[in-house]
Design an enzyme around this catalytic site. Structure first.
Site, PDB file in Angstrom:
ATOM      1  N   HIS A   3      -9.334   2.039   4.395  1.00 57.00           N
ATOM      2  CA  HIS A   3      -8.028   2.098   5.126  1.00 57.00           C
ATOM      3  C   HIS A   3      -8.457   3.102   6.129  1.00 57.00           C
ATOM      4  O   HIS A   3      -9.048   4.047   6.151  1.00 57.00           O
ATOM      5  CB  HIS A   3      -6.903   2.752   4.280  1.00 57.00           C
ATOM      6  CG  HIS A   3      -5.684   2.503   4.975  1.00 57.00           C
ATOM      7  ND1 HIS A   3      -5.352   3.407   5.631  1.00 57.00           N
ATOM      8  CD2 HIS A   3      -4.972   1.367   4.632  1.00 57.00           C
ATOM      9  CE1 HIS A   3      -4.169   3.048   6.317  1.00 57.00           C
ATOM     10  NE2 HIS A   3      -3.726   1.874   5.564  1.00 57.00           N
ATOM     11  N   LYS A  25       0.482   4.132  -0.305  1.00 58.77           N
ATOM     12  CA  LYS A  25      -0.438   5.487  -0.028  1.00 58.77           C
ATOM     13  C   LYS A  25       0.085   6.806  -0.853  1.00 58.77           C
ATOM     14  O   LYS A  25       0.217   6.573  -1.962  1.00 58.77           O
ATOM     15  CB  LYS A  25       0.318   5.747   1.491  1.00 58.77           C
ATOM     16  CG  LYS A  25      -0.019   4.663   2.337  1.00 58.77           C
ATOM     17  CD  LYS A  25       0.228   4.848   3.943  1.00 58.77           C
ATOM     18  CE  LYS A  25       0.058   3.603   4.595  1.00 58.77           C
ATOM     19  NZ  LYS A  25      -0.001   3.404   6.133  1.00 58.77           N
ATOM     20  N   ASN A  48       0.636  -1.003   0.048  1.00 57.01           N
ATOM     21  CA  ASN A  48      -0.122   0.122   0.084  1.00 57.01           C
ATOM     22  C   ASN A  48       0.750   1.269   0.143  1.00 57.01           C
ATOM     23  O   ASN A  48       1.512   1.545   0.968  1.00 57.01           O
ATOM     24  CB  ASN A  48      -0.985  -0.150   1.318  1.00 57.01           C
ATOM     25  CG  ASN A  48      -1.835   1.490   1.607  1.00 57.01           C
ATOM     26  OD1 ASN A  48      -1.683   1.981   0.517  1.00 57.01           O
ATOM     27  ND2 ASN A  48      -2.220   1.519   2.671  1.00 57.01           N
ATOM     28  N   GLY A  63       2.103   2.375  10.732  1.00 60.71           N
ATOM     29  CA  GLY A  63       3.098   3.535  10.590  1.00 60.71           C
ATOM     30  C   GLY A  63       3.692   3.919  11.835  1.00 60.71           C
ATOM     31  O   GLY A  63       4.454   4.941  12.232  1.00 60.71           O
ATOM     32  N   SER A 106       2.976  -1.927  10.358  1.00 53.31           N
ATOM     33  CA  SER A 106       4.296  -2.073  10.651  1.00 53.31           C
ATOM     34  C   SER A 106       4.812  -3.384  10.335  1.00 53.31           C
ATOM     35  O   SER A 106       5.684  -4.293  11.218  1.00 53.31           O
ATOM     36  CB  SER A 106       4.526  -1.791  12.148  1.00 53.31           C
ATOM     37  OG  SER A 106       4.265  -0.509  12.318  1.00 53.31           O
ATOM     38  N   GLU A 121      -6.717   5.126   7.537  1.00 54.95           N
ATOM     39  CA  GLU A 121      -6.466   6.712   6.995  1.00 54.95           C
ATOM     40  C   GLU A 121      -7.586   7.432   6.515  1.00 54.95           C
ATOM     41  O   GLU A 121      -7.701   8.594   6.539  1.00 54.95           O
ATOM     42  CB  GLU A 121      -4.988   6.935   6.420  1.00 54.95           C
ATOM     43  CG  GLU A 121      -3.918   6.484   7.178  1.00 54.95           C
ATOM     44  CD  GLU A 121      -2.866   5.833   6.316  1.00 54.95           C
ATOM     45  OE1 GLU A 121      -2.970   5.753   4.975  1.00 54.95           O
ATOM     46  OE2 GLU A 121      -1.978   5.268   6.932  1.00 54.95           O
ATOM     47  N   GLU A 154      -6.004  -4.597  10.120  1.00 54.06           N
ATOM     48  CA  GLU A 154      -4.946  -3.499  10.422  1.00 54.06           C
ATOM     49  C   GLU A 154      -5.204  -2.904  11.839  1.00 54.06           C
ATOM     50  O   GLU A 154      -6.011  -1.754  11.744  1.00 54.06           O
ATOM     51  CB  GLU A 154      -4.758  -2.412   9.541  1.00 54.06           C
ATOM     52  CG  GLU A 154      -4.466  -2.892   8.016  1.00 54.06           C
ATOM     53  CD  GLU A 154      -3.620  -2.122   7.305  1.00 54.06           C
ATOM     54  OE1 GLU A 154      -2.728  -2.467   6.501  1.00 54.06           O
ATOM     55  OE2 GLU A 154      -4.349  -0.983   7.168  1.00 54.06           O
TER      56      GLU A 154
HETATM   57  P1  PGA Z   1       2.755   0.397   7.596  1.00 59.16           P
HETATM   58  O1  PGA Z   1       1.144   0.668   6.941  1.00 59.16           O
HETATM   59  O2  PGA Z   1       3.085  -0.740   7.281  1.00 59.16           O
HETATM   60  O3  PGA Z   1       3.183   1.421   7.206  1.00 59.16           O
HETATM   61  O4  PGA Z   1       2.371   0.409   9.086  1.00 59.16           O
HETATM   62  C1  PGA Z   1       0.252  -0.458   6.646  1.00 59.16           C
HETATM   63  C2  PGA Z   1      -1.015   0.115   6.117  1.00 59.16           C
HETATM   64  O5  PGA Z   1      -1.484   1.194   6.491  1.00 59.16           O
HETATM   65  O6  PGA Z   1      -1.636  -0.475   5.204  1.00 59.16           O
END
Ligand code: PGA
Length: 258
Positions: free
Chosen positions: A100, A15, A13, A178, A218, A102, A172
């Site tokens: 997601h 982003k 992903n 993140g 992560s 976010e 998630e």
């Molecule tokens: P990350 O993000 O691996 O940077 O924690 C995962 C995601 O948001 O899909």
């Protein structure tokens, strides 16, 4: 993961990262590294809209598939700034990330809109990667399962058993995205197994067994093998580590060996 009954899927992903030349460079680096995943693990890069056409052209003839990071629920019309499922499939996009955290946190996404997008994606021939996960305070107050069950029920409302087999669910935990804080492999397994049990109640056991459930938050080159060794963790949705070809490949190899 249990590859005998369901597909293992590692999806990047990206982003809001990478211009078109940068996207091409990263995919050119990833392609040969993950070529041995063919027939064993599905490898996907979910990239910003502006990179989709470049990405589809770059991975043509390889085993890497391309996904978008969102899709609108109407087919066309007066929805300034939005992109429909038809626009994505016409380019050659096969997957789409929906809901997601976010988008839920910063862009007003709700379970209702996640459900509408999921149905529109399926109707348009896209495979949705539907994201669910609890906030830190929800975990701390002991309501993780309630939160996840609610999201699964609402996000998949009115999705048939046949269609749900095309849906990938990404668990998630929001506190792990993140932040460098990964759920332990046992925590990830516990919630992924709970998601499968919830699917079995909503549909039936055979359907629940067929759905790919990823962990995300992560996940990286160092912790992927342990997470992917769990029965109900069928892959990963990878943010930060998907932007480095070598790290992303290490995760793909862990899935191949898992
Ligand atoms: P990350 O993000 O691996 O940077 O924690 C995962 C995601 O948001 O899909």
């Amino acid at each position: 993961m249990n590859k005998s009954v369901r597909k293992a899927i590692i999806a990047g992903n990206w982003k809001m990262n990478k211009t078109r030349p940068e996207a091409k460079e990263l995919l050119e680096a990833i392609k040969p590294l993950v070529a041995n995943a063919e027939g064993n693990v599905e490898v996907i890069a979910c990239v910003p809209y502006t990179n989709l056409e470049t990405a589809v052209n770059t991975v043509a003839g390889s085993n890497v598939k391309i996904g978008a990071e969102n899709v609108h629920f109407e087919k066309s019309g007066a929805f300034t700034g939005e992109i429909s499922a038809d626009m994505l499939t016409e380019i050659g996009v096969e997957y789409v990330v929906i809901g997601h955290s976010e988008r839920r946190q910063y862009f007003g996404e709700t379970d209702e809109t996640v459900n509408k997008r999921t149905k529109a994606a399926l109707a348009g021939g896209l495979k949705p990667i539907v994201c669910v996960g609890e906030l830190l305070w929800e975990r701390e107050t002991g309501i993780t399962e309630e939160v996840i069950a609610r999201q699964i029920k609402l996000d998949l409302y009115d999705v048939s058993a046949e269609d749900v087999k095309k849906v990938v669910i990404a668990y998630e935990p929001v506190w792990a995205i993140g932040t460098g804080k990964t759920a332990t492999a046992d925590q990830a397994e516990e919630v992924c197994a709970f998601i499968r049990a919830t699917l079995a109640k909503l549909y039936d056991d055979a359907t629940a067994q067929a759905v790919t459930i990823q962990y995300g938050g992560s996940m990286n080159a160092a912790n992927a093998a342990e997470l992917l060794s769990k029965e109900n963790v069928d892959g990963g949705l990878i943010g930060g580590a998907s932007l480095k070809a070598a790290d992303f490949n290490t995760i793909v190899q862990a899935a191949i060996n898992g």
